[in-house]
Scaffold this active site. Structure first.
Site, PDB file in Angstrom:
ATOM      1  N   ASN A  49      -6.148  -2.515   2.211  1.00  0.00           N
ATOM      2  CA  ASN A  49      -6.056  -3.835   2.181  1.00  0.00           C
ATOM      3  C   ASN A  49      -7.563  -4.378   2.579  1.00  0.00           C
ATOM      4  O   ASN A  49      -8.566  -3.718   2.833  1.00  0.00           O
ATOM      5  CB  ASN A  49      -5.418  -4.204   3.574  1.00  0.00           C
ATOM      6  N   ARG A 108       0.896  -1.299   0.147  1.00  0.00           N
ATOM      7  CA  ARG A 108      -0.002  -0.039  -0.066  1.00  0.00           C
ATOM      8  C   ARG A 108       0.786   1.408   0.202  1.00  0.00           C
ATOM      9  O   ARG A 108       0.581   2.495  -0.669  1.00  0.00           O
ATOM     10  CB  ARG A 108      -0.804  -0.056   1.214  1.00  0.00           C
TER      11      ARG A 108
END
Length: 133
Positions: free
Chosen positions: A80, A62
Site C-alpha cells: 500500500n 494486496r
C-alpha cells in the site's frame, strides 16, 4: 467506570475487525484458487513497477495480487502507498503479468481506475513474491 466500558467495547471492535479480515482473506484466497489460468505461450521475462489507483486499499487487493502472483510463478512485491494507491514490482513472463493486471482490473470488490506501468531492470536473485506491510 466509563474508561472500562470504552476498553471493553474497543476490544470487541478490534476482535470483530480481526475476524472480518479473516473472513475476507479466506474469500480472496478461495476466489484466486478458482481462477482458470490459460495456457500461456512462452514470453520474455520482464520486470514492471505497477501503480494501481482507484478503490484498491482495504478490499483485499494486496492479498489478491500476492495469491495470483504465486499461482502464476511471478516474483516481486506489493504494498500500500500513502496516497491510497497500491504499488507492485512484478517479474516474470510478460504474458503472465498482463493476465495478472487484467484479473486485478476486473475485480468487483475493488475499482481500479488506472494502472501506471514502468519497465525496470530484471532482479536476478529474486525467488518469491511478498506483501510489504
Amino acid at each position: 467506570m466509563l474508561w472500562e466500558h470504552f476498553n471493553i467495547r474497543r476490544g470487541f471492535g478490534l476482535r470483530l475487525m480481526y475476524y472480518l479480515k479473516k473472513i475476507r482473506d479466506g474469500y480472496v484466497i478461495n476466489q484466486v484458487s478458482h481462477i482458470k489460468l490459460p495456457l500461456f505461450e512462452p514470453s520474455p521475462i520482464i520486470r514492471n513497477r505497477l501503480i494501481f489507483s482507484g478503490r484498491v486499499q482495504k478490499v483485499g487487493f494486496r492479498l489478491e495480487t500476492y495469491e495470483l502472483a504465486k499461482r502464476l510463478c511471478l516474483t516481486g512485491w506489493v504494498k500500500n502507498r500513502n496516497d491510497k494507491n497500491v504499488e507492485a514490482e512484478i517479474q516474470g513472463e510478460n504474458a503472465k503479468i498482463l493476465f495478472l493486471i487484467k484479473c486485478l482490473k476486473s475485480l468487483k470488490r475493488a475499482s481500479v481506475s488506472d494502472v501506471a506501468i514502468q519497465e525496470l531492470p530484471i532482479v536476478d536473485d529474486e525467488t518469491n513474491f511478498t506483501v510489504i506491510k
